[in-house]
Scaffold this active site. Structure first.
Site, PDB file in Angstrom:
ATOM      1  N   THR A   1     -57.059   8.432  21.849  1.00  0.00           N
ATOM      2  CA  THR A   1     -56.101   9.858  20.976  1.00  0.00           C
ATOM      3  C   THR A   1     -56.422   9.148  19.931  1.00  0.00           C
ATOM      4  O   THR A   1     -56.540   7.516  19.636  1.00  0.00           O
ATOM      5  CB  THR A   1     -54.804   9.915  21.488  1.00  0.00           C
ATOM      6  N   ASP A   2     -55.793   9.529  17.698  1.00  0.00           N
ATOM      7  CA  ASP A   2     -54.806   9.059  17.334  1.00  0.00           C
ATOM      8  C   ASP A   2     -53.889   8.356  17.566  1.00  0.00           C
ATOM      9  O   ASP A   2     -53.485   8.881  17.999  1.00  0.00           O
ATOM     10  CB  ASP A   2     -55.637   9.977  16.017  1.00  0.00           C
TER      11      ASP A   2
END
Length: 779
Positions: free
Chosen positions: A317-318
């Protein structure tokens, strides 16, 4: 970093030659890498020994601040230190498998080595299974550390139109990152720079999917090499999958509305090609597309990424983005529901990043039967294989002394060459450039004497605010001109300056324009250095794309002096300046050229090097004309005798692919192999290019096609091939391209590729040939 919106990317890693067998504990033995990015028996053996909590820990990534002394986030003690109690809690008790970020501290390789060694000693000696941590860092345009070589940002690399340069920059960035014992870089960025309002445009390879694909592949190969476990290689991470660079508002992390055929036609190909090149990890778009956050999308993360594109690596994920399913997107009622959504969709690793609540909640979800342990095993296999292939079990750290070229002359030369090939000459009225070295020059503007602006964001620190401190040994534009001429010939007056306060970094202010006007009377030329201060991500959002009012005021005052004004643009995205463009004698775009940008610009201005950069995006003339070159026929913004759309052109300031030279090139003898093709054939193209000027130069030969009629409206033209050639004065070369007809397919109404029979045009060097495709074919 030091902001909650900070974004990171993760990269898929290649295999190493050492492995392990589990016999109660891990025994390291020699072994072969697995094939096709799959997993092998060493991973399976380790997986069988792991508890559920240990598996979930591998899926967790926290920021360095979490294990630092002080209060996370952002309130770390000074001087900075690791907190051994926190490290033990995070790595031993919660089995966290990945750490990222700098904690806001700029470190030398020696200092980084101490940090990583401390972390890896805990992971490999104090945990039950001795699984090493995988550490990730933002190497956006060079290693994120003290003394590192900073290269042009990707938009500048795109302006070189030279994949060899993109490869070299990635390779040397990997070397300097590995010198700090960091094996994973969140790069390259493959977001299309389709909207110049978007503050991260400079992080990608421009607006074109083919150009981005070619340079993205070169970068992946440069980072990862033949074996990512080699001491000089790192794992790359593609970002941000997918559609991140086209928010409807132009603001970072705001919704995109992208029809699926358009998404597949333009946004997916760079990721597909980089995956085919072996990229080992991928980071997810922080935004949402058509109302669906990508972190919660089974369609994007499984059906398309895994099933269609065949990606076998790690999906990360970011920053904070699983939590943002609750806080930003409002598709989940609470963190636990958000975690279930993201893991079900296909996320392997969560960039949490501030605490270990993810571990607790995911453990609860599995125990409650809401997520299967088999699903957890899928992600952990990928993560362990990545660590194994990076050789982390054998070599969790490296000796910084074995990297003597870190920040050295060789790397600086590559950085300068990259800047030289990227700098783009956009206007040169009456051949005013190059300048004589004894010319008297006034240098003015907020970007004239700043290494900070030459480098942009992601330079030593997140927003680049400390760059002038850490890059003080490098030349600014003003300093470089002095070094190439003499102090007697160069006068500097600031005119307009950026404040040093971070909160006001986008705002500039007038300081001494009147002084600049006076000094202009004593010079032959005015070098007007305008553009932007440093930024990235949300802090880079803006409400007006036009250059600031103060900079335009300075420009007009310089124009009024009657002296020739040479405009130097130093910016991460094309800022509109049409109100003054007609009064500029020359215009030079430097983009964000890095620490060698000042020297490179001086070499070009004085004629030691002939400029060869070409625009990797369409430079807009007006704020309402933000349209890429591959627009539809009906999207024309050009007017002719009051009629709209009759010439299918965009009223841009400068076209995509445009760039001038100090010499001239003539194209001739344009030929294609025949005029009628079937779907399984290729078009063979040749064209002769001659340097008709009096100096050596480089030219980018660009090949475009146009589909004249299609069942889904076609683009006016599409870039299909390019090649950069160097020619001596008077020299000619014949450039050849081979273009498979199947590459002329487009995504149809059913979201599938379709090759339709009909009439086409193929253009190169201003020449056009017509050809016919005789049969249609579904692909």
């Amino acid at each position: 970093m030091n902001k909650p919106e900070h974004i990171f990317n993760t990269n898929m890693l290649k295999r190493t030659f050492f492995g392990f067998l589990i016999i109660g504990t891990i025994v390291l033995i020699a072994g072969k890498p697995s094939d096709d990015h799959g997993t092998d028996e060493r991973v399976e053996a380790l997986l069988k020994q792991m508890t559920l909590a240990e598996k979930i820990g591998q899926m967790t990534q926290v920021t360095l601040e979490v294990i630092s002394k002080g209060e996370s986030p952002f309130n770390m003690d000074k001087p900075w230190e690791l907190d051994m109690e926190k490290i033990h809690e995070v790595i031993v008790n919660y089995h966290v498998g990945s750490i990222l970020n700098t904690g806001g501290v700029v470190r030398t390789p020696e200092e980084w080595n101490k940090v990583i060694t401390t972390i890896q000693n805990v992971a490999t000696k104090d945990t039950r299974l001795n699984i090493p941590v995988i550490y990730g860092i933002d190497a956006i345009h060079g290693m994120y550390g003290a003394g590192a070589t900073l290269y042009p940002h990707e938009v500048g690399l795109a302006a070189t139109w030279n994949p060899t340069i993109a490869y070299d920059v990635a390779k040397l960035s990997a070397y300097e990152t590995k010198a700090a014992s960091i094996p994973w870089v969140f790069s390259p960025t493959l977001d299309l720079g389709i909207d110049p309002r978007w503050p991260r445009q400079y992080e990608g390879f421009g607006e074109d999917p083919y150009l981005s694909s070619v340079l993205g592949v070169a970068s992946v190969k440069g980072f990862e090499g033949e074996n990512i476990g080699d001491k000089n290689n790192v794992a790359s991470c593609l970002k941000h999958y997918v559609g991140y660079g086209n928010p409807k508002s132009g603001k970072d992390r705001t919704p995109a509305w992208i029809p699926e055929p358009f998404l597949r036609e333009y946004f997916l190909p760079p990721f597909q090609k980089a995956i085919e090149a072996g990229a080992r990890s991928i980071m997810v778009n922080s935004g949402e597309i058509n109302g669906m956050p990508v972190h919660a999308s089974n369609k994007f993360l499984k059906e398309i990424l895994r099933d269609e594109l065949g990606f076998k690596g790690v999906v990360v994920t970011d920053w904070f983005d699983i939590n943002n399913l609750v806080e930003r997107h409002h598709v989940a009622a609470n963190k636990k529901a958000a975690i279930k959504m993201a893991i079900d969709a296909g996320v392997d690793m969560s960039m949490v990043p501030y605490d270990i609540e993810f571990c607790k909640l995911l453990l609860e979800l599995v125990k409650e039967g809401k997520i299967s342990e088999a699903r957890i095993d899928q992600s952990v296999r990928r993560i362990l294989q990545l660590k194994l292939d990076l050789d982390l079990f054998e070599n969790p750290t490296y000796n910084y002394k074995e990297y003597p070229e870190y920040g050295g002359f060789k790397h600086h030369q590559i950085a300068r060459n990259a800047a030289l090939e990227s700098i783009t000459l956009l206007k040169n009225k009456n051949d005013i450039l190059p300048l004589q070295k004894d010319a008297k020059i006034l240098v003015t503007g907020p970007n004239a004497n700043s290494n900070r602006t030459l480098n942009g964001g992601w330079s030593y620190t997140w927003q680049g605010e400390e760059t002038d401190i850490h890059a003080k040994d490098h030349n600014t534009i003003y300093e470089a001109l002095i070094s190439y001429s003499s102090p007697e010939n160069i006068t500097f007056v600031q005119g307009v300056e950026y404040p040093k306060e971070e909160a006001d970094y986008k705002i500039d202010r007038i300081v001494d324009i009147d002084k600049a006007v006076v000094q202009a009377q004593n010079v032959d030329y005015i070098l007007l250095c305008l553009g932007e201060n440093t930024y990235t991500e949300k802090p880079g959002d803006l409400d007006e794309l036009t250059l600031s009012k103060n900079q335009i005021t300075l420009a007009n005052k310089m124009i009024e002096t009657g002296k020739p004004v040479i405009l130097i643009l130093n910016e991460g995205r094309p800022r509109i300046f049409n109100a003054i463009e007609q009064d500029m004698t020359a215009v030079v775009q430097t983009y964000l050229p890095g620490n060698e940008g000042g020297n490179a610009l001086a070499e070009i201005l004085y004629g030691d090097v002939n400029p060869s950069g070409k625009l990797p995006y369409t430079y807009p003339r007006y704020t309402n004309d933000l349209v890429p070159y591959y627009h539809k026929f009906s999207a024309s913004t050009a007017h002719n005798d009051g009629n709209i759309n009759n010439n299918h052109e965009i009223n841009s300031q400068y076209e995509f692919g445009f760039g001038l030279s100090y010499t001239t090139f003539e194209y001739s003898e344009y030929q294609i192999s025949k005029n009628n093709y079937s779907p399984d054939e290729s078009i063979e193209v040749s064209i002769k290019v001659t340097n008709t000027g009096d100096r050596k130069g480089k030219e980018v030969v660009q090949l475009y096609t146009t589909d004249l009629v299609a069942s889904l409206s076609p683009s006016v033209k599409r870039l299909r091939r390019f090649k950069k050639v160097e020619l001596k004065a008077g020299e000619s070369k014949t450039v050849q391209f081979s273009l498979p007809i199947k590459e002329l397919s487009f995504i149809g109404h059913n979201n599938k590729p379709l090759l339709e029979a009909g009439d086409f045009k193929i253009n190169c060097g201003g020449f056009t040939k017509d050809f016919v495709l005789s049969d249609s074919q579904k692909l």
